[in-house]
Design a protein around this motif. Structure first.
Motif, PDB file in Angstrom:
ATOM      1  N   ARG A  88       0.816  -1.211   0.000  1.00 57.94           N
ATOM      2  CA  ARG A  88       0.000   0.000   0.000  1.00 57.94           C
ATOM      3  C   ARG A  88       0.855   1.269   0.000  1.00 57.94           C
ATOM      4  O   ARG A  88       0.482   2.265  -0.621  1.00 57.94           O
ATOM      5  CB  ARG A  88      -0.961  -0.021   1.199  1.00 57.94           C
ATOM      6  CG  ARG A  88      -2.053  -1.060   1.021  1.00 57.94           C
ATOM      7  CD  ARG A  88      -2.999  -1.192   2.201  1.00 57.94           C
ATOM      8  NE  ARG A  88      -3.991  -2.221   1.922  1.00 57.94           N
ATOM      9  CZ  ARG A  88      -5.125  -2.012   1.265  1.00 57.94           C
ATOM     10  NH1 ARG A  88      -5.419  -0.776   0.840  1.00 57.94           N
ATOM     11  NH2 ARG A  88      -5.977  -2.996   1.026  1.00 57.94           N
ATOM     12  N   LYS A  95       0.316   6.849  -6.706  1.00 60.37           N
ATOM     13  CA  LYS A  95      -0.859   7.714  -6.724  1.00 60.37           C
ATOM     14  C   LYS A  95      -0.496   9.176  -6.505  1.00 60.37           C
ATOM     15  O   LYS A  95      -1.013  10.073  -7.184  1.00 60.37           O
ATOM     16  CB  LYS A  95      -1.842   7.250  -5.651  1.00 60.37           C
ATOM     17  CG  LYS A  95      -3.119   8.070  -5.560  1.00 60.37           C
ATOM     18  CD  LYS A  95      -4.001   7.541  -4.441  1.00 60.37           C
ATOM     19  CE  LYS A  95      -5.251   8.388  -4.269  1.00 60.37           C
ATOM     20  NZ  LYS A  95      -6.101   7.906  -3.155  1.00 60.37           N
ATOM     21  N   THR A 173      -8.931   0.435 -19.080  1.00 57.17           N
ATOM     22  CA  THR A 173     -10.101   0.487 -18.196  1.00 57.17           C
ATOM     23  C   THR A 173     -11.164   1.472 -18.677  1.00 57.17           C
ATOM     24  O   THR A 173     -12.279   1.484 -18.157  1.00 57.17           O
ATOM     25  CB  THR A 173      -9.686   0.871 -16.766  1.00 57.17           C
ATOM     26  OG1 THR A 173      -9.012   2.147 -16.796  1.00 57.17           O
ATOM     27  CG2 THR A 173      -8.757  -0.178 -16.169  1.00 57.17           C
ATOM     28  N   ARG A 175     -11.024   4.759 -18.389  1.00 54.51           N
ATOM     29  CA  ARG A 175     -11.152   5.883 -17.460  1.00 54.51           C
ATOM     30  C   ARG A 175     -10.275   7.054 -17.903  1.00 54.51           C
ATOM     31  O   ARG A 175      -9.280   6.864 -18.596  1.00 54.51           O
ATOM     32  CB  ARG A 175     -10.734   5.459 -16.050  1.00 54.51           C
ATOM     33  CG  ARG A 175     -11.501   4.278 -15.471  1.00 54.51           C
ATOM     34  CD  ARG A 175     -11.069   4.050 -14.037  1.00 54.51           C
ATOM     35  NE  ARG A 175     -11.560   2.817 -13.466  1.00 54.51           N
ATOM     36  CZ  ARG A 175     -12.795   2.632 -13.021  1.00 54.51           C
ATOM     37  NH1 ARG A 175     -13.669   3.634 -13.098  1.00 54.51           N
ATOM     38  NH2 ARG A 175     -13.170   1.477 -12.507  1.00 54.51           N
ATOM     39  N   THR A 179      -8.904   5.999 -10.057  1.00 49.80           N
ATOM     40  CA  THR A 179      -9.639   6.441  -8.881  1.00 49.80           C
ATOM     41  C   THR A 179      -9.097   5.765  -7.623  1.00 49.80           C
ATOM     42  O   THR A 179      -8.295   4.828  -7.693  1.00 49.80           O
ATOM     43  CB  THR A 179     -11.127   6.086  -9.028  1.00 49.80           C
ATOM     44  OG1 THR A 179     -11.256   4.650  -9.039  1.00 49.80           O
ATOM     45  CG2 THR A 179     -11.704   6.655 -10.314  1.00 49.80           C
ATOM     46  N   ASP A 180      -9.563   6.229  -6.476  1.00 48.58           N
ATOM     47  CA  ASP A 180      -9.202   5.588  -5.212  1.00 48.58           C
ATOM     48  C   ASP A 180      -9.608   4.114  -5.230  1.00 48.58           C
ATOM     49  O   ASP A 180      -8.895   3.249  -4.700  1.00 48.58           O
ATOM     50  CB  ASP A 180      -9.882   6.291  -4.039  1.00 48.58           C
ATOM     51  CG  ASP A 180      -9.325   7.684  -3.783  1.00 48.58           C
ATOM     52  OD1 ASP A 180      -8.223   7.988  -4.296  1.00 48.58           O
ATOM     53  OD2 ASP A 180      -9.978   8.469  -3.072  1.00 48.58           O
ATOM     54  N   SER A 181     -10.753   3.837  -5.832  1.00 50.71           N
ATOM     55  CA  SER A 181     -11.241   2.467  -5.918  1.00 50.71           C
ATOM     56  C   SER A 181     -10.295   1.591  -6.742  1.00 50.71           C
ATOM     57  O   SER A 181     -10.069   0.424  -6.402  1.00 50.71           O
ATOM     58  CB  SER A 181     -12.639   2.447  -6.546  1.00 50.71           C
ATOM     59  OG  SER A 181     -13.117   1.125  -6.672  1.00 50.71           O
ATOM     60  N   ASP A 182      -9.727   2.161  -7.798  1.00 50.34           N
ATOM     61  CA  ASP A 182      -8.767   1.410  -8.617  1.00 50.34           C
ATOM     62  C   ASP A 182      -7.541   1.025  -7.804  1.00 50.34           C
ATOM     63  O   ASP A 182      -7.051  -0.111  -7.890  1.00 50.34           O
ATOM     64  CB  ASP A 182      -8.340   2.241  -9.831  1.00 50.34           C
ATOM     65  CG  ASP A 182      -9.448   2.407 -10.849  1.00 50.34           C
ATOM     66  OD1 ASP A 182     -10.168   1.425 -11.095  1.00 50.34           O
ATOM     67  OD2 ASP A 182      -9.590   3.510 -11.398  1.00 50.34           O
ATOM     68  N   GLU A 184      -7.373   0.743  -4.564  1.00 47.42           N
ATOM     69  CA  GLU A 184      -7.775  -0.224  -3.539  1.00 47.42           C
ATOM     70  C   GLU A 184      -7.893  -1.620  -4.145  1.00 47.42           C
ATOM     71  O   GLU A 184      -7.456  -2.612  -3.541  1.00 47.42           O
ATOM     72  CB  GLU A 184      -9.099   0.199  -2.910  1.00 47.42           C
ATOM     73  CG  GLU A 184      -9.614  -0.745  -1.836  1.00 47.42           C
ATOM     74  CD  GLU A 184      -8.658  -0.909  -0.671  1.00 47.42           C
ATOM     75  OE1 GLU A 184      -8.582  -2.036  -0.123  1.00 47.42           O
ATOM     76  OE2 GLU A 184      -7.973   0.064  -0.312  1.00 47.42           O
ATOM     77  N   THR A 185      -8.456  -1.696  -5.339  1.00 46.34           N
ATOM     78  CA  THR A 185      -8.562  -2.980  -6.027  1.00 46.34           C
ATOM     79  C   THR A 185      -7.177  -3.544  -6.327  1.00 46.34           C
ATOM     80  O   THR A 185      -6.927  -4.742  -6.148  1.00 46.34           O
ATOM     81  CB  THR A 185      -9.350  -2.820  -7.340  1.00 46.34           C
ATOM     82  OG1 THR A 185     -10.674  -2.357  -7.043  1.00 46.34           O
ATOM     83  CG2 THR A 185      -9.437  -4.145  -8.092  1.00 46.34           C
ATOM     84  N   SER A 188      -5.542  -4.860  -3.057  1.00 44.15           N
ATOM     85  CA  SER A 188      -6.124  -6.125  -2.624  1.00 44.15           C
ATOM     86  C   SER A 188      -5.639  -7.289  -3.483  1.00 44.15           C
ATOM     87  O   SER A 188      -5.326  -8.377  -2.969  1.00 44.15           O
ATOM     88  CB  SER A 188      -7.659  -6.054  -2.670  1.00 44.15           C
ATOM     89  OG  SER A 188      -8.142  -5.081  -1.768  1.00 44.15           O
TER      90      SER A 188
END
Length: 204
Positions: A88, A95, A173, A175, A179-182, A184-185, A188
């Motif tokens: 992370r 990021k 993708t 986009r 994004t933050d979601s990207d 996070e994915t 993970s």
């Protein structure tokens, strides 16, 4: 006054990161950096004296976070916690510092001709200590018997690609930007690949 100087430093380094990333060291012009930063060209020389010094500052702006990112590996006895935090931290760098990351990647791909010797040594020492830490977990039976250096190489590639090849990722993708979601994915998935693939477990 000190606050103004610090802000101008940040603006110039941020602008320089983008221009160096797009144009490379040789083709970059300080006038373009000044224009993007919104400051007079003499201010660039006032704060940094030369394009070479500014380039070094850009490299330092990314190498210091890279060095700090290894702290979870060194400060946690639990490899599960350590790898999750490390992954992370590395993604956070991609990021927050995408342009500086590209400058660093380009510098490395060209044989690091402008990378200062002290920074090289710090990065090499970080790699040695991180490799030794991973090997210690292997020796304790907390991980599968993988090559520690190549595991680090894989982690660098899988995390830094989100900055260095962001155009490709956003194109695939569909986009405009990640994004933050990207992120996070991504975190993970990389965690799952490392923890399960290397059979990482917490101490009993």
């Amino acid at each position: 006054m000190a606050r103004i100087r610090e802000r101008n430093n940040e603006l110039i380094i941020e602008a320089a990161s983008k221009v160096f990333a797009e144009c490379g060291f040789a083709a970059t012009k300080t006038v373009d950096i000044a224009k993007l930063a919104g400051v007079p060209k003499p201010n660039v020389y006032y704060y940094f004296k030369s394009k070479e010094n500014l380039y070094r500052s850009v490299l330092e702006s990314i190498t210091q976070p890279l060095l700090q990112a290894s702290e979870p590996l060194l400060n946690n006895d639990d490899p599960v916690v350590a790898f999750k935090a490390y992954i992370r931290a590395k993604l956070q760098i991609s990021k927050q510092h995408p342009h500086a990351s590209k400058v660093f990647a380009s510098e490395i791909m060209h044989g690091a001709p402008h990378l200062p010797e002290d920074i090289k040594q710090q990065l090499m020492e970080q790699t040695r200590t991180s490799t030794a830490r991973i090997q210690s977990w292997i020796d304790q039976g907390l991980m599968a018997k993988v090559d520690p250096q190549h595991l680090l190489f894989s982690l660098w590639a899988s995390t830094q690609t989100y900055a260095d090849f962001d155009w490709q990722i956003t194109a695939v993708t569909g986009r405009d930007e990640l994004t933050d979601s990207d992120f996070e994915t991504a975190a993970s998935l990389i965690e799952q690949l490392v923890l399960k693939g290397c059979e990482v477990r917490s101490p009993a």
